[in-house]
Design a protein around this motif. Structure first.
Motif, PDB file in Angstrom:
ATOM      1  N   GLU A   6      95.936  64.770  80.748  1.00  0.00           N
ATOM      2  CA  GLU A   6      95.706  63.322  80.641  1.00  0.00           C
ATOM      3  C   GLU A   6      95.691  62.664  82.011  1.00  0.00           C
ATOM      4  OE1 GLU A   6      98.344  61.523  77.870  1.00  0.00           O
ATOM      5  OE2 GLU A   6      97.627  62.701  76.155  1.00  0.00           O
ATOM      6  N   ASP A   7      95.151  63.410  82.970  1.00  0.00           N
ATOM      7  CA  ASP A   7      94.979  62.895  84.327  1.00  0.00           C
ATOM      8  C   ASP A   7      93.573  62.291  84.403  1.00  0.00           C
ATOM      9  OD1 ASP A   7      94.924  62.321  86.986  1.00  0.00           O
ATOM     10  OD2 ASP A   7      95.062  64.397  87.702  1.00  0.00           O
ATOM     11  N   PHE A   8      93.440  61.089  83.847  1.00  0.00           N
ATOM     12  CA  PHE A   8      92.122  60.491  83.700  1.00  0.00           C
ATOM     13  C   PHE A   8      91.479  60.062  85.022  1.00  0.00           C
ATOM     14  CE2 PHE A   8      94.252  59.681  79.564  1.00  0.00           C
ATOM     15  CZ  PHE A   8      93.451  60.514  78.793  1.00  0.00           C
ATOM     16  N   PRO A   9      92.225  59.602  86.027  1.00  0.00           N
ATOM     17  CA  PRO A   9      91.569  59.310  87.311  1.00  0.00           C
ATOM     18  C   PRO A   9      90.873  60.528  87.909  1.00  0.00           C
ATOM     19  CG  PRO A   9      93.716  58.245  87.218  1.00  0.00           C
ATOM     20  CD  PRO A   9      93.628  59.138  86.020  1.00  0.00           C
ATOM     21  N   ILE A  69      77.473  61.026  80.330  1.00  0.00           N
ATOM     22  CA  ILE A  69      77.706  59.587  80.255  1.00  0.00           C
ATOM     23  C   ILE A  69      78.693  59.268  79.128  1.00  0.00           C
ATOM     24  CG2 ILE A  69      76.614  57.355  79.846  1.00  0.00           C
ATOM     25  CD1 ILE A  69      74.038  58.536  81.059  1.00  0.00           C
ATOM     26  N   HIS A  70      78.536  59.955  78.006  1.00  0.00           N
ATOM     27  CA  HIS A  70      79.449  59.755  76.880  1.00  0.00           C
ATOM     28  C   HIS A  70      80.874  60.152  77.267  1.00  0.00           C
ATOM     29  CE1 HIS A  70      81.356  61.184  73.028  1.00  0.00           C
ATOM     30  NE2 HIS A  70      81.035  59.948  72.717  1.00  0.00           N
ATOM     31  N   ARG A  71      80.997  61.281  77.960  1.00  0.00           N
ATOM     32  CA  ARG A  71      82.319  61.735  78.388  1.00  0.00           C
ATOM     33  C   ARG A  71      82.931  60.734  79.384  1.00  0.00           C
ATOM     34  NH1 ARG A  71      82.099  67.718  80.449  1.00  0.00           N
ATOM     35  NH2 ARG A  71      81.211  67.915  78.370  1.00  0.00           N
ATOM     36  N   PHE A  72      82.103  60.230  80.262  1.00  0.00           N
ATOM     37  CA  PHE A  72      82.576  59.251  81.240  1.00  0.00           C
ATOM     38  C   PHE A  72      83.051  57.973  80.536  1.00  0.00           C
ATOM     39  CE2 PHE A  72      81.610  55.747  84.286  1.00  0.00           C
ATOM     40  CZ  PHE A  72      82.541  56.101  85.256  1.00  0.00           C
ATOM     41  N   ALA A  73      82.316  57.541  79.498  1.00  0.00           N
ATOM     42  CA  ALA A  73      82.720  56.353  78.742  1.00  0.00           C
ATOM     43  C   ALA A  73      84.067  56.564  78.068  1.00  0.00           C
ATOM     44  CB  ALA A  73      81.651  56.016  77.703  1.00  0.00           C
ATOM     45  N   LEU A  74      84.302  57.757  77.534  1.00  0.00           N
ATOM     46  CA  LEU A  74      85.588  58.037  76.894  1.00  0.00           C
ATOM     47  C   LEU A  74      86.725  58.015  77.897  1.00  0.00           C
ATOM     48  CD1 LEU A  74      84.550  60.919  74.445  1.00  0.00           C
ATOM     49  CD2 LEU A  74      84.974  58.518  73.888  1.00  0.00           C
ATOM     50  N   VAL A  75      86.466  58.539  79.097  1.00  0.00           N
ATOM     51  CA  VAL A  75      87.491  58.525  80.142  1.00  0.00           C
ATOM     52  C   VAL A  75      87.801  57.096  80.569  1.00  0.00           C
ATOM     53  CG1 VAL A  75      87.961  59.170  82.547  1.00  0.00           C
ATOM     54  CG2 VAL A  75      87.029  60.857  80.966  1.00  0.00           C
ATOM     55  N   GLN A 106      91.344  54.803  80.225  1.00  0.00           N
ATOM     56  CA  GLN A 106      91.945  54.068  81.334  1.00  0.00           C
ATOM     57  C   GLN A 106      92.006  52.562  81.057  1.00  0.00           C
ATOM     58  OE1 GLN A 106      89.140  56.224  84.169  1.00  0.00           O
ATOM     59  NE2 GLN A 106      90.931  55.972  85.499  1.00  0.00           N
ATOM     60  N   SER A 107      91.755  52.192  79.778  1.00  0.00           N
ATOM     61  CA  SER A 107      91.829  50.787  79.329  1.00  0.00           C
ATOM     62  C   SER A 107      90.671  49.933  79.826  1.00  0.00           C
ATOM     63  CB  SER A 107      93.166  50.153  79.748  1.00  0.00           C
ATOM     64  OG  SER A 107      94.246  50.859  79.177  1.00  0.00           O
ATOM     65  N   PHE A 108      89.554  50.553  80.145  1.00  0.00           N
ATOM     66  CA  PHE A 108      88.345  49.796  80.490  1.00  0.00           C
ATOM     67  C   PHE A 108      87.420  49.795  79.273  1.00  0.00           C
ATOM     68  CE2 PHE A 108      89.963  51.207  84.604  1.00  0.00           C
ATOM     69  CZ  PHE A 108      89.928  50.031  85.339  1.00  0.00           C
ATOM     70  N   GLU A 109      87.906  49.139  78.183  1.00  0.00           N
ATOM     71  CA  GLU A 109      87.166  49.190  76.920  1.00  0.00           C
ATOM     72  C   GLU A 109      85.796  48.527  77.020  1.00  0.00           C
ATOM     73  OE1 GLU A 109      90.257  48.135  77.176  1.00  0.00           O
ATOM     74  OE2 GLU A 109      91.535  49.429  75.955  1.00  0.00           O
ATOM     75  N   ASP A 110      85.710  47.426  77.741  1.00  0.00           N
ATOM     76  CA  ASP A 110      84.425  46.724  77.846  1.00  0.00           C
ATOM     77  C   ASP A 110      83.375  47.587  78.529  1.00  0.00           C
ATOM     78  OD1 ASP A 110      85.482  44.535  76.586  1.00  0.00           O
ATOM     79  OD2 ASP A 110      85.978  43.471  78.443  1.00  0.00           O
ATOM     80  N   GLU A 111      83.793  48.291  79.596  1.00  0.00           N
ATOM     81  CA  GLU A 111      82.846  49.179  80.270  1.00  0.00           C
ATOM     82  C   GLU A 111      82.429  50.323  79.358  1.00  0.00           C
ATOM     83  OE1 GLU A 111      82.548  52.027  84.267  1.00  0.00           O
ATOM     84  OE2 GLU A 111      84.278  50.687  83.988  1.00  0.00           O
ATOM     85  N   ALA A 112      83.399  50.869  78.619  1.00  0.00           N
ATOM     86  CA  ALA A 112      83.077  51.942  77.674  1.00  0.00           C
ATOM     87  C   ALA A 112      82.099  51.451  76.616  1.00  0.00           C
ATOM     88  CB  ALA A 112      84.355  52.455  77.012  1.00  0.00           C
TER      89      ALA A 112
END
Length: 508
Positions: free
Chosen positions: A72-75, A95-101, A105-111
């Motif tokens: 769970e080292d998302f950075p 891109i999908h994997r990047f959105a999940l990451v 990291q609590s960037f729901e709007d970007e996801a």
């Protein structure tokens, strides 16, 4: 022309290869082995370095990504995916994997933005993410028109790609019906009917709305046959019996529906199922009566038949609101009927109805005959039995206000209770309260209620006349004149001059 002969060219090439092969210094060949090995190593290294997704670099990045996600080292995972995207920026899975990451990291709007971009490329996992995070748990009325369009695209994509995803298919059918795209909804509902047979009846109802009556009958008949087959294997299943009856009522086979429910009541396994089937039987009889009333014939025999059916219904389901409402309507509408048979059945209906409804019928009948003492007696008894019935309270308020020594305060309390106990009070209720307020001299308050009574055609002329009097009392002569003119125009309409506001049986 000799030089253009293909056989000659092949012969020359063969001669060249033979001479080249014979000219190789084979005795010095071992000296070239290191150079050959070096060339192979360089080629292999270059192939590994530049072979894309199968290369060692991407395998190393994939391994780093797995480790970082496990920890769970998302950075770190974000850095790794960014490097992968540099090499393959159009890779939808990356891109999908990047959105999940980014979501982790609590960037729901970007996801959300990334997932919506992937939806335009018809990426199924992104559509499922949007379904789970943006659609499920909300009502269709909660979405704006633009959001509804996205909901439709998400559900359509999932439905097309996953034929067995019945949850998404149900939601897609609901969406299409909500958007009034009934022609598109019918095929989806029919697909659902393969696992949910009663969906065939829903498809039939949609087809009927589109005036496709042949198709509606076909869908309902097919659904009926499937449910009948299921009922053969489980003859005591009350829900299946209810489904069969609903199909039969839709197909206007009311007698069959009544027989189906009667036989199911006899074999019901629990008291709850018996009560449910009994209520359904009452509804089926009401539906049959309603169907009969559509007939253009209005003979004594037809009215007698309807009353006899209602008599049977009230004995079967005395607490069914639809049954008691129709009983009250038909008894009150037949009060002026002189036929002896109808009078006999009407009396049996009144005596066989629940106590509250029987008192309501008797009290309303007395009110229509201006027997105010009897009306007050029975309507008070009815209100004791059914204290939340708006129709009963409304008529009781009329009786209290019209008697020889009116009790306006109590009448006003009862009229207020009638309006408060009904989700959508009818104009008759407001007209009753308006009359009471008028007689109490509270003209300003009466105006509001009397204006709410105007939409009812049978109340319009009298309400205009009373409004004219109210505006005279409050000093507005222009509005008073306008209402008198409106009443004059309605003079040819049949007025209700008895002083008794007509009321409708709103509930049981």
């Amino acid at each position: 022309m000799h030089a253009f002969n293909p056989l000659t060219w092949f012969r020359w090439m063969g001669e060249f290869i033979r001479c080249w092969f014979l000219g190789i210094p084979w005795r010095d060949a071992p000296k070239a082995i290191p150079a050959v090995i070096l060339s192979m190593v360089l080629f292999t290294t270059a192939f590994i370095a530049f072979s894309g997704g199968a290369g060692w670099r991407n395998r190393l990045l994939d391994r780093q990504l797995r480790v970082s996600l496990d920890r769970e080292d998302f950075p770190t995972a974000e850095i790794v995916i960014r490097r992968q995207l540099e090499a393959d920026p159009k890779n939808v899975d990356l891109i999908h994997r990047f959105a999940l990451v980014r979501e982790a990291q609590s960037f729901e709007d970007e996801a959300k933005v990334l997932m919506r971009q992937l939806l335009t490329r018809r990426h199924l996992p992104a559509a499922k993410w949007l379904l789970e995070n943006q659609i499920i748990g909300k009502k269709l009325t909660d979405f704006s028109p633009e959001e509804l369009d996205e909901v439709g695209r998400v559900l359509q994509l999932i439905t097309e790609r996953e034929d067995k995803n019945f949850g998404a298919k149900r939601m897609y059918a609901e969406y299409l019906i909500f958007e009034q795209r009934l022609s598109s909804a019918i095929p989806v509902v029919l697909e659902l009917s393969e696992v949910e047979p009663m969906r065939g009846l829903q498809a039939a109802a949609l087809a009927r709305q589109l005036n496709e009556f042949d198709a509606a009958e076909q869908y309902a008949s097919a659904a009926l046959e499937r449910v009948k087959e299921m009922h053969k294997d489980d003859p005591t299943n009350a829900n299946l019996a209810m489904s069969i009856a609903r199909n039969q009522i839709f197909l206007e086979r009311h007698s069959d529906a009544i027989r189906t429910l009667k036989s199911s009541i006899d074999v019901a396994k629990t008291p709850e199922e018996r009560r449910m089937l009994t209520q359904a039987l009452g509804d089926a009889i009401v539906a049959y009566v309603t169907y009969i009333e559509k007939s253009p014939t209005n003979t004594v025999q037809e009215r007698l038949r309807v009353l006899m059916m209602l008599d049977a219904a009230v004995k079967i389901a005395p607490n069914n609101p639809r049954v008691v409402t129709m009983v009250a309507d038909h008894v009150l509408s037949s009060l002026n009927e002189d036929d002896e048979q109808i009078a006999t059945v009407r009396a049996a209906l009144i005596s066989g109805s629940p106590a509250g409804i029987a008192h309501f019928i008797k009290g309303t009948s007395a009110l229509m005959k201006e027997d105010l003492a009897m009306a007050e007696l029975h309507l008070e008894k009815a209100a004791e039995q059914l204290p939340r019935s708006g129709a009963i309270l409304n008529n009781l308020a009329v009786a209290l206000a019209m008697k020889k020594e009116p009790d306006y305060e109590k009448a006003l309390q009862v009229a207020n209770a009638a309006i408060d106990n009904v989700p959508t009070p009818t104009p008759h209720f407001f007209e009753t309260r308006g009359q009471i307020l008028f007689r109490m001299g509270r003209f300003r308050e009466a105006i509001s209620d009397l204006e709410r009574a105007l939409p009812a055609p049978d109340l319009k002329r009298r309400s205009h006349l009373m409004l004219a009097d109210c505006y005279d009392k409050v000093g507005d002569a222009d509005l008073a004149r306008g209402h008198r003119d409106a009443a004059e125009k309605l003079k040819d309409a049949k007025p209700s001059d008895t002083g008794v506001p007509e009321s409708k049986v709103e509930d049981g």
